[in-house]
Design a protein around this motif. Sequence first.
Motif, PDB file in Angstrom:
ATOM      1  N   ALA A 162      14.890   6.959  -8.367  1.00 50.20           N
ATOM      2  CA  ALA A 162      15.946   7.893  -8.769  1.00 50.20           C
ATOM      3  C   ALA A 162      15.386   9.299  -8.612  1.00 50.20           C
ATOM      4  O   ALA A 162      14.389   9.659  -9.241  1.00 50.20           O
ATOM      5  CB  ALA A 162      16.366   7.646 -10.216  1.00 50.20           C
ATOM      6  N   LYS A 163      16.026  10.098  -7.760  1.00 50.63           N
ATOM      7  CA  LYS A 163      15.540  11.437  -7.460  1.00 50.63           C
ATOM      8  C   LYS A 163      16.430  12.497  -8.101  1.00 50.63           C
ATOM      9  O   LYS A 163      17.658  12.387  -8.074  1.00 50.63           O
ATOM     10  CB  LYS A 163      15.509  11.653  -5.943  1.00 50.63           C
ATOM     11  N   GLU A 164      15.797  13.518  -8.643  1.00 56.45           N
ATOM     12  CA  GLU A 164      16.534  14.675  -9.150  1.00 56.45           C
ATOM     13  C   GLU A 164      17.093  15.411  -7.937  1.00 56.45           C
ATOM     14  O   GLU A 164      16.361  15.701  -6.981  1.00 56.45           O
ATOM     15  CB  GLU A 164      15.569  15.563  -9.953  1.00 56.45           C
ATOM     16  N   PRO A 165      18.403  15.711  -7.910  1.00 54.98           N
ATOM     17  CA  PRO A 165      19.037  16.181  -6.676  1.00 54.98           C
ATOM     18  C   PRO A 165      18.574  17.544  -6.188  1.00 54.98           C
ATOM     19  O   PRO A 165      18.599  17.798  -4.986  1.00 54.98           O
ATOM     20  CB  PRO A 165      20.536  16.192  -7.032  1.00 54.98           C
ATOM     21  N   LEU A 166      18.162  18.442  -7.086  1.00 50.46           N
ATOM     22  CA  LEU A 166      17.784  19.778  -6.646  1.00 50.46           C
ATOM     23  C   LEU A 166      16.368  19.823  -6.088  1.00 50.46           C
ATOM     24  O   LEU A 166      16.122  20.431  -5.053  1.00 50.46           O
ATOM     25  CB  LEU A 166      17.924  20.767  -7.807  1.00 50.46           C
ATOM     26  N   SER A 167      15.445  19.173  -6.768  1.00 49.14           N
ATOM     27  CA  SER A 167      14.045  19.209  -6.328  1.00 49.14           C
ATOM     28  C   SER A 167      13.708  18.074  -5.371  1.00 49.14           C
ATOM     29  O   SER A 167      12.746  18.158  -4.609  1.00 49.14           O
ATOM     30  CB  SER A 167      13.118  19.121  -7.541  1.00 49.14           C
ATOM     31  N   GLY A 168      14.489  16.990  -5.422  1.00 48.48           N
ATOM     32  CA  GLY A 168      14.183  15.827  -4.600  1.00 48.48           C
ATOM     33  C   GLY A 168      13.031  15.003  -5.130  1.00 48.48           C
ATOM     34  O   GLY A 168      12.533  14.105  -4.454  1.00 48.48           O
ATOM     35  N   LYS A 169      12.602  15.268  -6.384  1.00 47.62           N
ATOM     36  CA  LYS A 169      11.475  14.547  -6.972  1.00 47.62           C
ATOM     37  C   LYS A 169      11.962  13.346  -7.783  1.00 47.62           C
ATOM     38  O   LYS A 169      13.048  13.371  -8.346  1.00 47.62           O
ATOM     39  CB  LYS A 169      10.657  15.480  -7.862  1.00 47.62           C
ATOM     40  N   TRP A 170      11.135  12.330  -7.847  1.00 48.50           N
ATOM     41  CA  TRP A 170      11.465  11.135  -8.616  1.00 48.50           C
ATOM     42  C   TRP A 170      11.331  11.414 -10.110  1.00 48.50           C
ATOM     43  O   TRP A 170      10.381  12.055 -10.544  1.00 48.50           O
ATOM     44  CB  TRP A 170      10.519   9.996  -8.277  1.00 48.50           C
TER      45      TRP A 170
END
Length: 230
Positions: free
Chosen positions: A46-54
Amino acid sequence: MNNHTNTDKSDIENMEMLPQILERLKKDYHALIERPWQKYPENIAAKEPLSGKWFALFMKVRGDRIGLPTSDPIQVMNVKADPDFIHVINHSEGFAPAYHMNKEHWITVRLDGSVPMDQVMDLIQGSYRMLCDTPTRRIYEAVKEIPRGRVATYAKVAEMAGNPRMSRAVGNALHKNPDPDHIPCYKVVNSRGELAGRFAFGGEDVQKKLLEADGIEVIDYRVDLEKYGI
């Protein structure tokens, strides 16, 4: 014969919990759900949409690799957590040192009913907040708090984001706004109430039209801060 006493119950709850969790992640966090490894399609990030980090990773691992007396595959979740919390909770029922992740900052949680769904979602929320607690993210969250029919100056957004001295950072963040549909940067004006450049929002007078659609009067590309400011 395996000694894992909750095998039947776990199989049922695994099937129930994971789809519910993924659905809530998409709804509550706008998470990007992906399968990062073609070789292991059962693993889901599951990635945070702004940073692209999990901020969460769902895997199936052998039980004996997370301290269980079984070689059966177990559905687990890896999330970020405070190191002090990890130290305390690490060997509690349903928890284990992070599997294939940094054990100081991540923890493995079994999704077999050992940890209630409410607590699972609380852990996910904590992981998401740890990941997103950056100046840029706080700026975006502050902009989302500007009510309909109101505007805020760059300085006001900086104050709302926790640092009154980062007005310039506000401008930089909004210039790079990755999600205009959910981060209404058109509501931000300068200290005199003046709008940004006429092409700043993808077309001539776009900011003016968006503000007027919110019921805000714009005269000579300026908003009356006494009337509309927060």
